[in-house]
Design a protein around this motif. Structure first.
Motif, PDB file in Angstrom:
ATOM      1  N   VAL A 142       0.862  -1.181   0.000  1.00 12.22           N
ATOM      2  CA  VAL A 142       0.000   0.000   0.000  1.00 12.22           C
ATOM      3  C   VAL A 142       0.898   1.231   0.000  1.00 12.22           C
ATOM      4  N   THR A 143       0.853   1.975  -1.101  1.00 10.67           N
ATOM      5  CA  THR A 143       1.731   3.130  -1.251  1.00 10.67           C
ATOM      6  C   THR A 143       1.021   4.379  -0.754  1.00 10.67           C
ATOM      7  N   VAL A 144       1.675   5.108   0.179  1.00  9.44           N
ATOM      8  CA  VAL A 144       0.999   6.182   0.909  1.00  9.44           C
ATOM      9  C   VAL A 144       1.637   7.553   0.718  1.00  9.44           C
ATOM     10  N   ASP A 145       2.570   7.671  -0.225  1.00 10.06           N
ATOM     11  CA  ASP A 145       3.268   8.957  -0.384  1.00 10.06           C
ATOM     12  C   ASP A 145       2.877   9.679  -1.668  1.00 10.06           C
ATOM     13  N   VAL A 146       1.689   9.384  -2.192  1.00 16.18           N
ATOM     14  CA  VAL A 146       1.261  10.012  -3.445  1.00 16.18           C
ATOM     15  C   VAL A 146      -0.149  10.582  -3.305  1.00 16.18           C
ATOM     16  N   PRO A 147      -0.353  11.588  -2.423  1.00 19.06           N
ATOM     17  CA  PRO A 147      -1.649  12.254  -2.422  1.00 19.06           C
ATOM     18  C   PRO A 147      -1.878  13.014  -3.731  1.00 19.06           C
ATOM     19  N   VAL A 148      -0.771  13.521  -4.293  1.00 17.41           N
ATOM     20  CA  VAL A 148      -0.770  14.117  -5.627  1.00 17.41           C
ATOM     21  C   VAL A 148       0.542  13.709  -6.279  1.00 17.41           C
ATOM     22  N   ALA A 149       0.636  13.895  -7.578  1.00 18.71           N
ATOM     23  CA  ALA A 149       1.860  13.559  -8.287  1.00 18.71           C
ATOM     24  C   ALA A 149       2.940  14.595  -8.009  1.00 18.71           C
ATOM     25  N   GLY A 150       4.181  14.134  -7.906  1.00 17.78           N
ATOM     26  CA  GLY A 150       5.301  15.061  -7.812  1.00 17.78           C
ATOM     27  C   GLY A 150       5.511  15.787  -9.127  1.00 17.78           C
ATOM     28  N   ALA A 151       6.260  16.883  -9.061  1.00 20.87           N
ATOM     29  CA  ALA A 151       6.527  17.690 -10.263  1.00 20.87           C
ATOM     30  C   ALA A 151       7.709  17.091 -11.022  1.00 20.87           C
ATOM     31  N   ARG A 152       7.392  16.181 -11.914  1.00 23.94           N
ATOM     32  CA  ARG A 152       8.444  15.517 -12.692  1.00 23.94           C
ATOM     33  C   ARG A 152       8.704  16.338 -13.950  1.00 23.94           C
ATOM     34  N   LEU A 153       9.655  17.237 -13.815  1.00 22.39           N
ATOM     35  CA  LEU A 153       9.815  18.289 -14.811  1.00 22.39           C
ATOM     36  C   LEU A 153      10.324  17.773 -16.143  1.00 22.39           C
ATOM     37  N   ARG A 154      11.083  16.693 -16.130  1.00 24.44           N
ATOM     38  CA  ARG A 154      11.534  16.160 -17.420  1.00 24.44           C
ATOM     39  C   ARG A 154      10.334  15.812 -18.300  1.00 24.44           C
ATOM     40  N   ASP A 155       9.296  15.221 -17.694  1.00 24.79           N
ATOM     41  CA  ASP A 155       8.106  14.871 -18.467  1.00 24.79           C
ATOM     42  C   ASP A 155       7.434  16.115 -19.032  1.00 24.79           C
ATOM     43  N   SER A 156       7.398  17.177 -18.216  1.00 26.58           N
ATOM     44  CA  SER A 156       6.774  18.424 -18.677  1.00 26.58           C
ATOM     45  C   SER A 156       7.567  19.041 -19.824  1.00 26.58           C
ATOM     46  N   TYR A 157       8.881  19.090 -19.678  1.00 24.24           N
ATOM     47  CA  TYR A 157       9.708  19.667 -20.738  1.00 24.24           C
ATOM     48  C   TYR A 157       9.632  18.846 -22.023  1.00 24.24           C
ATOM     49  N   ASN A 158       9.526  17.526 -21.865  1.00 23.96           N
ATOM     50  CA  ASN A 158       9.455  16.664 -23.041  1.00 23.96           C
ATOM     51  C   ASN A 158       8.066  16.629 -23.667  1.00 23.96           C
ATOM     52  N   GLY A 159       7.062  17.187 -22.947  1.00 21.74           N
ATOM     53  CA  GLY A 159       5.693  17.076 -23.435  1.00 21.74           C
ATOM     54  C   GLY A 159       5.246  15.628 -23.498  1.00 21.74           C
ATOM     55  N   PHE A 160       5.692  14.835 -22.523  1.00 19.03           N
ATOM     56  CA  PHE A 160       5.473  13.388 -22.561  1.00 19.03           C
ATOM     57  C   PHE A 160       4.047  13.067 -22.157  1.00 19.03           C
ATOM     58  N   THR A 161       3.333  12.333 -23.005  1.00 22.84           N
ATOM     59  CA  THR A 161       1.923  12.018 -22.795  1.00 22.84           C
ATOM     60  C   THR A 161       1.709  10.515 -22.790  1.00 22.84           C
ATOM     61  N   ILE A 162       0.494  10.126 -22.405  1.00 26.43           N
ATOM     62  CA  ILE A 162       0.054   8.736 -22.442  1.00 26.43           C
ATOM     63  C   ILE A 162      -1.055   8.609 -23.486  1.00 26.43           C
ATOM     64  N   PRO A 163      -0.874   7.829 -24.569  1.00 23.57           N
ATOM     65  CA  PRO A 163       0.389   7.199 -24.970  1.00 23.57           C
ATOM     66  C   PRO A 163       1.309   8.218 -25.619  1.00 23.57           C
ATOM     67  N   PRO A 164       2.592   7.879 -25.870  1.00 22.94           N
ATOM     68  CA  PRO A 164       3.484   8.821 -26.551  1.00 22.94           C
ATOM     69  C   PRO A 164       2.914   9.239 -27.899  1.00 22.94           C
ATOM     70  N   GLN A 165       3.023  10.514 -28.198  1.00 24.63           N
ATOM     71  CA  GLN A 165       2.462  11.045 -29.441  1.00 24.63           C
ATOM     72  C   GLN A 165       3.549  11.212 -30.499  1.00 24.63           C
ATOM     73  N   LEU A 166       3.169  10.954 -31.749  1.00 25.37           N
ATOM     74  CA  LEU A 166       4.089  11.190 -32.858  1.00 25.37           C
ATOM     75  C   LEU A 166       4.018  12.664 -33.248  1.00 25.37           C
ATOM     76  N   THR A 167       5.063  13.393 -32.913  1.00 24.40           N
ATOM     77  CA  THR A 167       5.199  14.798 -33.254  1.00 24.40           C
ATOM     78  C   THR A 167       6.512  14.947 -34.020  1.00 24.40           C
ATOM     79  N   PRO A 168       6.768  16.130 -34.634  1.00 29.72           N
ATOM     80  CA  PRO A 168       8.065  16.300 -35.313  1.00 29.72           C
ATOM     81  C   PRO A 168       9.245  15.986 -34.388  1.00 29.72           C
ATOM     82  N   ARG A 169       9.139  16.388 -33.114  1.00 31.93           N
ATOM     83  CA  ARG A 169      10.246  16.123 -32.187  1.00 31.93           C
ATOM     84  C   ARG A 169      10.412  14.629 -31.934  1.00 31.93           C
ATOM     85  N   THR A 170       9.301  13.920 -31.662  1.00 34.22           N
ATOM     86  CA  THR A 170       9.427  12.494 -31.362  1.00 34.22           C
ATOM     87  C   THR A 170       9.834  11.696 -32.593  1.00 34.22           C
ATOM     88  N   ILE A 171       9.413  12.146 -33.766  1.00 34.20           N
ATOM     89  CA  ILE A 171       9.816  11.451 -34.992  1.00 34.20           C
ATOM     90  C   ILE A 171      11.318  11.576 -35.194  1.00 34.20           C
TER      91      ILE A 171
END
Length: 414
Positions: free
Chosen positions: A186-215
């Protein structure tokens, strides 16, 4: 005296000219060159798109918690004993009511099939082959039933994030129990998500999107994209319908109202062992122990939640002193070698979990890469124990390790 020289004869050169048979399988060839988890990480970085790699590799905000956790393991001093019989080493332990052949298991990781298309199936089958537990995350990308199929005779653990939709959460818990999972994390340290900035800078989504950058990023990594596009889609928890970042997804899913009463209720729903993951203070360790759970995991979530959180390895001696031998203590965060595992065991942990180390192997080579990660950690653990003069995990004790103190609280300036 002048040294005599002569032209070597062919018969003298022959013993020196022994060529290794060329390995035709590229995956086997590259994994054979990996001798540390850092080597696997380097291979993984070359072969995995930046968004997926950074999701696994990164941490929250300035990534200070992760850096400090790894630094804590580097800043130890071992104290070996000499002239001990270490011709045979017993690495097995009893944890959460069962046996593990090694003093580490695979930690729960989310969205694992984004790292490699084999995902949790590779981790579970490798864990089963090694005789260690495998943990499936609530936000994993393989069902409990498929994990059980991949690891039918081994130990499977289920990690619970309590979601706002509690019926959905408990439905997953029930499915894990019916699939034979023996331990609930039982994981108890995630009331909200942490600020994982690499994901924000990368524009990383679920699922990964095909964009000019990802291509552009995909061009040197065609195998990953081919596997991703030609295997079953990410369908766990309706991920195929989500168009935001992972952090935004977690904030919509997870329940920030969960409290100690809820934890006690969850404990009563599970038929097996219950371990609480995400403990970061001595007071909380005591509080959850008093609830009657079977064990705790000292963890700051791999540095992925609160940056500047306590270092679990630093916290370990105080928690062990508080709980004594009444509860099992598992430790994760920052473990990158067998020496780290041995240090944690010596300082009072009963068991350890590895997350990124496993994912680096997965990204480097699927199931074979996970096998290689386990092989590396196993060899390092055994070698460290032998060099310490220790023939059994049970013989490790705080006298074998000193935690060197650089990150220590300052005294009162007055």
């Amino acid at each position: 005296m002048k040294q005599e020289r002569h032209i070597p004869r062919p018969s003298e050169l022959a013993p020196l000219m022994r060529f290794k048979r060329f390995e035709t399988d590229g995956r086997t060839r590259r994994l054979a060159k990996a001798h540390t988890i850092a080597d696997l990480r380097a291979i993984a970085k070359r072969r995995t798109p930046k968004g997926a790699f950074d999701y696994a590799d990164g941490a929250a905000e300035a990534e200070l918690s992760l850096g400090r956790a790894r630094r804590a393991f580097r800043e130890i001093e071992f104290h070996p004993a000499i002239l001990r019989d270490v011709s045979a080493v017993d690495t097995s332990v009893e944890i959460a009511g069962g046996r593990s052949a090694l003093p580490f298991g695979i930690a729960p990781t989310g969205f694992t099939r984004m790292m490699h298309s084999e995902g949790e199936r590779a981790g579970a089958s490798a864990a089963g082959a090694a005789g260690i537990p495998f943990s499936l995350s609530t936000v994993g990308t393989t069902s409990p039933e498929d994990v059980r199929a991949a690891n039918p005779e081994g130990r499977n653990w289920f990690q619970l994030y309590m979601q706002k939709d509690r019926d959905r959460s408990m439905s997953l818990v029930s499915r894990a129990a019916e699939a034979g999972f023996d331990t609930l994390l039982v994981t108890v340290d995630v009331p909200v998500a942490g600020a994982r900035l690499r994901d924000s800078y990368n524009g990383f989504t679920i699922p990964p999107q095909l964009t000019p950058r990802t291509i552009l990023n995909a061009i040197p990594r065609p195998e990953w994209w081919w596997n991703f596009l030609t295997t079953e889609p990410l369908t766990f928890a309706s991920l195929s319908e989500w168009q935001g970042t992972i952090g935004e997804l977690l904030d919509t899913l997870f329940d920030p109202t969960m409290d100690f009463e809820d934890l006690a209720w969850v404990r009563d729903q599970w038929p097996g062992k219950v371990v609480v993951k995400g403990i970061q203070t001595v007071a909380d360790a005591r509080a959850v122990a008093d609830l009657g759970v079977d064990g705790i995991v000292l963890s700051n979530h791999g540095g992925r939640q609160l940056d500047r959180a306590p270092v679990p390895f630093h916290l370990l001696p105080a928690v062990r002193a508080e709980l004594g031998e009444s509860k099992e203590i598992i430790l994760d965060t920052g473990i990158m070698s067998g020496a780290d595992i041995v240090a944690a065991l010596a300082m009072g942990a009963d068991f350890t979990l590895v997350g990124r180390a496993y994912l680096y192997g997965l990204m480097a080579g699927g199931r074979e890469g996970v096998d290689r990660a386990i092989e590396i950690l196993t060899a390092e653990t055994i070698r460290t124990m032998k060099l310490l003069g220790v023939a059994s995990v049970a013989d490790l004790n705080p006298g074998h390790v000193t935690q060197l103190q650089q990150l220590v609280p300052r005294g009162d300036a007055s």
